[in-house]
Design a protein around this motif. Structure first.
Motif, PDB file in Angstrom:
ATOM      1  N   VAL A 133      15.497  36.516  50.337  1.00 22.53           N
ATOM      2  CA  VAL A 133      16.470  37.013  49.349  1.00 22.53           C
ATOM      3  C   VAL A 133      17.643  37.763  49.980  1.00 22.53           C
ATOM      4  O   VAL A 133      18.611  38.094  49.282  1.00 22.53           O
ATOM      5  CB  VAL A 133      15.779  37.930  48.313  1.00 22.53           C
ATOM      6  CG1 VAL A 133      14.645  37.191  47.623  1.00 22.53           C
ATOM      7  CG2 VAL A 133      15.249  39.214  48.956  1.00 22.53           C
ATOM      8  N   ASN A 134      17.598  38.031  51.290  1.00 24.91           N
ATOM      9  CA  ASN A 134      18.609  38.898  51.894  1.00 24.91           C
ATOM     10  C   ASN A 134      20.022  38.318  51.806  1.00 24.91           C
ATOM     11  O   ASN A 134      20.946  38.968  51.295  1.00 24.91           O
ATOM     12  CB  ASN A 134      18.258  39.163  53.365  1.00 24.91           C
ATOM     13  CG  ASN A 134      18.956  40.383  53.920  1.00 24.91           C
ATOM     14  OD1 ASN A 134      18.853  41.477  53.370  1.00 24.91           O
ATOM     15  ND2 ASN A 134      19.691  40.215  55.016  1.00 24.91           N
ATOM     16  N   TYR A 135      20.207  37.103  52.295  1.00 24.98           N
ATOM     17  CA  TYR A 135      21.552  36.503  52.317  1.00 24.98           C
ATOM     18  C   TYR A 135      22.126  36.346  50.913  1.00 24.98           C
ATOM     19  O   TYR A 135      23.270  36.772  50.654  1.00 24.98           O
ATOM     20  CB  TYR A 135      21.509  35.166  53.044  1.00 24.98           C
ATOM     21  CG  TYR A 135      22.870  34.635  53.435  1.00 24.98           C
ATOM     22  CD1 TYR A 135      23.378  34.892  54.699  1.00 24.98           C
ATOM     23  CD2 TYR A 135      23.633  33.887  52.549  1.00 24.98           C
ATOM     24  CE1 TYR A 135      24.629  34.410  55.072  1.00 24.98           C
ATOM     25  CE2 TYR A 135      24.881  33.402  52.908  1.00 24.98           C
ATOM     26  CZ  TYR A 135      25.376  33.662  54.175  1.00 24.98           C
ATOM     27  OH  TYR A 135      26.620  33.182  54.537  1.00 24.98           O
ATOM     28  N   PRO A 136      21.373  35.745  49.965  1.00 23.04           N
ATOM     29  CA  PRO A 136      21.942  35.598  48.617  1.00 23.04           C
ATOM     30  C   PRO A 136      22.236  36.931  47.930  1.00 23.04           C
ATOM     31  O   PRO A 136      23.226  37.045  47.196  1.00 23.04           O
ATOM     32  CB  PRO A 136      20.870  34.803  47.853  1.00 23.04           C
ATOM     33  CG  PRO A 136      19.637  34.876  48.673  1.00 23.04           C
ATOM     34  CD  PRO A 136      20.074  35.037  50.079  1.00 23.04           C
ATOM     35  N   LEU A 137      21.402  37.946  48.168  1.00 24.87           N
ATOM     36  CA  LEU A 137      21.656  39.248  47.555  1.00 24.87           C
ATOM     37  C   LEU A 137      22.907  39.917  48.138  1.00 24.87           C
ATOM     38  O   LEU A 137      23.661  40.580  47.409  1.00 24.87           O
ATOM     39  CB  LEU A 137      20.445  40.175  47.726  1.00 24.87           C
ATOM     40  CG  LEU A 137      19.267  39.947  46.777  1.00 24.87           C
ATOM     41  CD1 LEU A 137      18.117  40.894  47.092  1.00 24.87           C
ATOM     42  CD2 LEU A 137      19.696  40.119  45.317  1.00 24.87           C
ATOM     43  N   ILE A 138      23.133  39.735  49.444  1.00 23.20           N
ATOM     44  CA  ILE A 138      24.348  40.295  50.050  1.00 23.20           C
ATOM     45  C   ILE A 138      25.586  39.589  49.513  1.00 23.20           C
ATOM     46  O   ILE A 138      26.602  40.224  49.199  1.00 23.20           O
ATOM     47  CB  ILE A 138      24.281  40.194  51.586  1.00 23.20           C
ATOM     48  CG1 ILE A 138      23.151  41.076  52.128  1.00 23.20           C
ATOM     49  CG2 ILE A 138      25.613  40.631  52.215  1.00 23.20           C
ATOM     50  CD1 ILE A 138      22.906  40.912  53.616  1.00 23.20           C
ATOM     51  N   VAL A 139      25.512  38.275  49.398  1.00 22.57           N
ATOM     52  CA  VAL A 139      26.643  37.521  48.833  1.00 22.57           C
ATOM     53  C   VAL A 139      26.906  37.945  47.394  1.00 22.57           C
ATOM     54  O   VAL A 139      28.057  38.030  46.943  1.00 22.57           O
ATOM     55  CB  VAL A 139      26.358  36.003  48.916  1.00 22.57           C
ATOM     56  CG1 VAL A 139      27.423  35.211  48.160  1.00 22.57           C
ATOM     57  CG2 VAL A 139      26.300  35.554  50.380  1.00 22.57           C
ATOM     58  N   TRP A 140      25.855  38.257  46.657  1.00 27.13           N
ATOM     59  CA  TRP A 140      25.984  38.631  45.241  1.00 27.13           C
ATOM     60  C   TRP A 140      26.422  40.088  45.080  1.00 27.13           C
ATOM     61  O   TRP A 140      27.338  40.396  44.317  1.00 27.13           O
ATOM     62  CB  TRP A 140      24.642  38.395  44.537  1.00 27.13           C
ATOM     63  CG  TRP A 140      24.621  38.765  43.085  1.00 27.13           C
ATOM     64  CD1 TRP A 140      25.670  38.735  42.209  1.00 27.13           C
ATOM     65  CD2 TRP A 140      23.491  39.233  42.332  1.00 27.13           C
ATOM     66  NE1 TRP A 140      25.270  39.146  40.948  1.00 27.13           N
ATOM     67  CE2 TRP A 140      23.944  39.452  41.004  1.00 27.13           C
ATOM     68  CE3 TRP A 140      22.159  39.465  42.645  1.00 27.13           C
ATOM     69  CZ2 TRP A 140      23.083  39.907  40.001  1.00 27.13           C
ATOM     70  CZ3 TRP A 140      21.317  39.901  41.646  1.00 27.13           C
ATOM     71  CH2 TRP A 140      21.779  40.128  40.341  1.00 27.13           C
ATOM     72  N   LEU A 141      25.781  41.001  45.824  1.00 26.01           N
ATOM     73  CA  LEU A 141      25.986  42.435  45.593  1.00 26.01           C
ATOM     74  C   LEU A 141      26.696  43.163  46.739  1.00 26.01           C
ATOM     75  O   LEU A 141      26.934  44.371  46.635  1.00 26.01           O
ATOM     76  CB  LEU A 141      24.625  43.110  45.351  1.00 26.01           C
ATOM     77  CG  LEU A 141      23.825  42.606  44.145  1.00 26.01           C
ATOM     78  CD1 LEU A 141      22.422  43.194  44.166  1.00 26.01           C
ATOM     79  CD2 LEU A 141      24.531  42.970  42.846  1.00 26.01           C
ATOM     80  N   GLY A 142      27.005  42.471  47.820  1.00 30.42           N
ATOM     81  CA  GLY A 142      27.600  43.139  48.969  1.00 30.42           C
ATOM     82  C   GLY A 142      26.534  43.819  49.807  1.00 30.42           C
ATOM     83  O   GLY A 142      25.372  43.411  49.828  1.00 30.42           O
ATOM     84  N   ALA A 143      26.903  44.896  50.490  1.00 33.52           N
ATOM     85  CA  ALA A 143      25.972  45.580  51.392  1.00 33.52           C
ATOM     86  C   ALA A 143      24.738  46.117  50.666  1.00 33.52           C
ATOM     87  O   ALA A 143      23.659  46.216  51.249  1.00 33.52           O
ATOM     88  CB  ALA A 143      26.691  46.719  52.111  1.00 33.52           C
ATOM     89  N   GLN A 144      24.891  46.453  49.373  1.00 32.11           N
ATOM     90  CA  GLN A 144      23.725  46.915  48.601  1.00 32.11           C
ATOM     91  C   GLN A 144      22.625  45.866  48.554  1.00 32.11           C
ATOM     92  O   GLN A 144      21.445  46.183  48.437  1.00 32.11           O
ATOM     93  CB  GLN A 144      24.131  47.280  47.164  1.00 32.11           C
ATOM     94  CG  GLN A 144      24.899  48.580  47.046  1.00 32.11           C
ATOM     95  CD  GLN A 144      26.392  48.343  47.050  1.00 32.11           C
ATOM     96  OE1 GLN A 144      26.872  47.423  47.692  1.00 32.11           O
ATOM     97  NE2 GLN A 144      27.134  49.179  46.324  1.00 32.11           N
ATOM     98  N   GLY A 145      23.004  44.599  48.635  1.00 33.17           N
ATOM     99  CA  GLY A 145      22.018  43.525  48.582  1.00 33.17           C
ATOM    100  C   GLY A 145      21.014  43.612  49.719  1.00 33.17           C
ATOM    101  O   GLY A 145      19.824  43.334  49.538  1.00 33.17           O
ATOM    102  N   SER A 146      21.493  44.014  50.903  1.00 38.93           N
ATOM    103  CA  SER A 146      20.598  44.177  52.047  1.00 38.93           C
ATOM    104  C   SER A 146      19.570  45.275  51.779  1.00 38.93           C
ATOM    105  O   SER A 146      18.382  45.123  52.102  1.00 38.93           O
ATOM    106  CB  SER A 146      21.428  44.528  53.287  1.00 38.93           C
ATOM    107  OG  SER A 146      20.617  45.035  54.316  1.00 38.93           O
ATOM    108  N   ILE A 147      20.010  46.381  51.180  1.00 37.99           N
ATOM    109  CA  ILE A 147      19.116  47.506  50.882  1.00 37.99           C
ATOM    110  C   ILE A 147      18.066  47.099  49.859  1.00 37.99           C
ATOM    111  O   ILE A 147      16.879  47.412  49.990  1.00 37.99           O
ATOM    112  CB  ILE A 147      19.939  48.704  50.379  1.00 37.99           C
ATOM    113  CG1 ILE A 147      20.903  49.174  51.471  1.00 37.99           C
ATOM    114  CG2 ILE A 147      19.021  49.846  49.940  1.00 37.99           C
ATOM    115  CD1 ILE A 147      21.937  50.166  50.997  1.00 37.99           C
ATOM    116  N   ILE A 148      18.488  46.373  48.821  1.00 38.31           N
ATOM    117  CA  ILE A 148      17.569  45.934  47.774  1.00 38.31           C
ATOM    118  C   ILE A 148      16.555  44.945  48.333  1.00 38.31           C
ATOM    119  O   ILE A 148      15.350  45.012  48.017  1.00 38.31           O
ATOM    120  CB  ILE A 148      18.344  45.315  46.603  1.00 38.31           C
ATOM    121  CG1 ILE A 148      19.200  46.388  45.916  1.00 38.31           C
ATOM    122  CG2 ILE A 148      17.392  44.671  45.588  1.00 38.31           C
ATOM    123  CD1 ILE A 148      20.167  45.843  44.884  1.00 38.31           C
ATOM    124  N   ALA A 149      17.002  44.039  49.186  1.00 39.54           N
ATOM    125  CA  ALA A 149      16.087  43.062  49.783  1.00 39.54           C
ATOM    126  C   ALA A 149      15.025  43.755  50.630  1.00 39.54           C
ATOM    127  O   ALA A 149      13.841  43.382  50.602  1.00 39.54           O
ATOM    128  CB  ALA A 149      16.875  42.066  50.632  1.00 39.54           C
TER     129      ALA A 149
END
Length: 541
Positions: free
Chosen positions: A416-432
């Motif tokens: 989920v890391n790459y798609p979440l970063i593309v969707w949410l920006g840097a926050q996506g990495s933290i959420i993943a």
């Protein structure tokens, strides 16, 4: 939890926190000297270094800790000493091999770290140079780590604690001095300054090794492993002993790699994903630095407590489990879980509320970076429970389950890391990262319940109470901050932000400890250590 274990945890925690505190202090001038581009370059070298270091040590230090505790408990001191001596030879050889591998693979690692169609070639060359400079530390650090494990197996935590502090002091002095001289005094290139900054890891390790040598000379005649056996020594071949040690050590490799592996996934995907959504080379590196270097450095202060508990839990639970003392095992697990929740939850909440002043004090204010820290702070609690879960499973000889727990979390993070970063920006990495650790923790809790027969009812009840106290504290801290902002503008500089933090952190800690005392939580968790408060209250009455 026995007094010896609690004392050992305290000593390790003290040393680790002093080391972390020194690490946070140096970050202030280091960041001021090299900026976010410099810290991003620094972090891109460190992530693969930690991976290679874990491979070089092969989990031997923690495994030796468990091995020594086991054979000393049996009275077979000669076997402990024999494995330790051979382990030193292995650490030297694996350190040299890992150094050569990391140095030779530096070009590929650098290209992978900056995987994007329009990455400047100069950026890749810079990362390659930093990785090569850092690889030198792999020759020294494994030997130092094994000596620490040997002392910990004897329940002697002071050598590890003191050597950690001295190692950090050596590293920081060399790092700051070299960066200042290369980059400021002689106006050299940034990449060269960062290269010398990473070389400081090797210098620090030499300092830590000197401390451990002094302790060895002082206590070698008093260590259990240096005494005469009380039972006939094991006649098992060294090959079989190493096989037994590897069964202990392999899980330690993977568990020790937990956070670095999560970072490695970010290092291979975060830059490219951020470039895909339109961030420039400098913007992508700055966001990478905010999450992977600055924010991670802050929350790892809180994770130090779990690291110290993990180091003392493994040999302590192993002893109790080997002798069938399940009541003691349950008591140790329960107290470790509760104390971590009691200390880390309010600290993480406070970091969320005070993200602005914290960032101004350490790195210089950035609304974007402060927001990322608010997202990242709760993950400190997740890191802590993953670490302690793994230590407990290893202590009850369920090492494979700890590895499975990590593997499940990493699969989720990678998916989920790459798609979440593309969707949410840097926050996506933290959420993943949070999603991966949450699943690992749930699995770990289930396995502890099944194999250690541990019941979570009291822990969950105490967690609810701690959550309530944390909410009260957070509201109070937020109120103090709002009032203080009328007179103190924390964005004006480090002095203003420091004053704000002193007022808010001091007030929040006082409220939290007071409410914990009034609800008798302090006494329940820490026993008679706070009974003087009740005696004083009765005396006044």
């Amino acid at each position: 939890m026995s007094d010896k274990m609690l004392k050992g945890t305290f000593i390790l925690t003290l040393g680790t926190y002093i080391s972390r505190l020194l690490g946070m202090i140096y970050i202030i001038p280091f960041t001021a000297l090299v900026g976010t581009l410099g810290t991003a370059l620094y972090q891109m070298g460190y992530t693969p270094y930690v991976i290679f270091l874990s491979i070089a040590t092969a989990g031997f230090p923690m495994a030796v800790s468990k091995f020594v505790a086991k054979y000393n408990a049996m009275g077979d001191y000669q076997t402990s000493l024999r494995m330790f001596r051979n382990g030193m030879i292995v650490m030297l050889l694996t350190g040299l091999a890992s150094f050569a591998a990391m140095y030779l693979l530096a070009p590929e690692l650098a290209a992978w770290s900056l995987s994007s169609e329009d990455t400047p070639s100069s950026s890749i060359a810079e990362v390659e140079y930093v990785i090569k400079m850092l690889s030198v530390a792999l020759i020294v650090v494994p030997i130092m780590a094994l000596l620490r494990g040997f002392f910990q197996g004897h329940q002697m935590m002071a050598p590890t604690s003191v050597s950690q502090v001295v190692e950090q002091l050596f590293r920081i002095v060399f790092l700051l001095a070299s960066v200042y001289l290369v980059y400021i005094e002689f106006e050299g290139p940034l990449v060269e300054a960062i290269g010398y900054a990473t070389l400081a890891a090797a210098v620090g390790a030499v300092g830590g090794l000197l401390v451990l040598y002094v302790y060895w000379q002082k206590y070698k005649n008093r260590l259990e492993a240096m005494q005469e056996n009380t039972v006939p020594p094991s006649d098992v071949k060294m090959r079989k002993l190493f096989k037994e040690l590897l069964t202990y050590s392999l899980p330690f490799i993977f568990i020790g790699l937990a956070i670095p592996l999560y970072q490695l996934i970010d290092q291979g995907t975060m830059y490219g994903a951020l470039r895909e959504i339109g961030k420039t080379d400098e913007e992508a590196k700055a966001l990478f630095s905010h999450v992977q270097f600055e924010g991670r450095s802050l929350i790892m202060i809180l994770v130090s407590l779990a690291t110290a508990f993990g180091l003392t839990l493994v040999p302590s639970i192993t002893r109790a489990f080997s002798t069938g003392g399940m009541r003691q095992v349950h008591r140790q697990i329960n107290q470790a879980f509760q104390i971590i929740m009691f200390l880390v939850m309010p600290a993480a909440a406070g970091m969320m509320v005070l993200a602005g002043p914290i960032y101004e004090f350490f790195f210089g204010y950035s609304s974007e970076a402060a927001l990322l820290l608010q997202w990242q702070a709760p993950s400190a609690l997740l890191f802590c429970y993953f670490t302690v879960n793994a230590a407990i499973l290893q202590g009850v000889n369920k090492q494979k389950l700890a590895v499975i727990s990590l593997a499940i979390g990493l699969i989720i993070k990678a998916a989920v890391n790459y798609p979440l970063i593309v969707w949410l920006g840097a926050q996506g990495s933290i959420i993943a990262t949070a999603l991966g650790f949450i699943v690992s923790i749930i699995y770990g809790f289930a396995m502890i319940k099944r194999h250690a027969h541990f019941h979570f009812r009291q822990f969950f009840k105490r967690t609810i109470l701690i959550l309530m106290l944390t909410v009260v504290m957070s509201v109070f801290v937020s109120g103090i901050q709002s009032i203080a902002e009328i007179f103190i503008h924390f964005k004006e500089g480090k002095v203003s932000s420091a004053l704000m933090l002193v007022l808010t952190v001091g007030g929040g800690a006082a409220v939290y400890l007071y409410t914990a005392h009034k609800t008798h939580l302090l006494e329940k968790l820490l026993g008679s250590r706070f009974s003087f408060l009740n005696r004083r209250k009765k005396g006044k009455a």
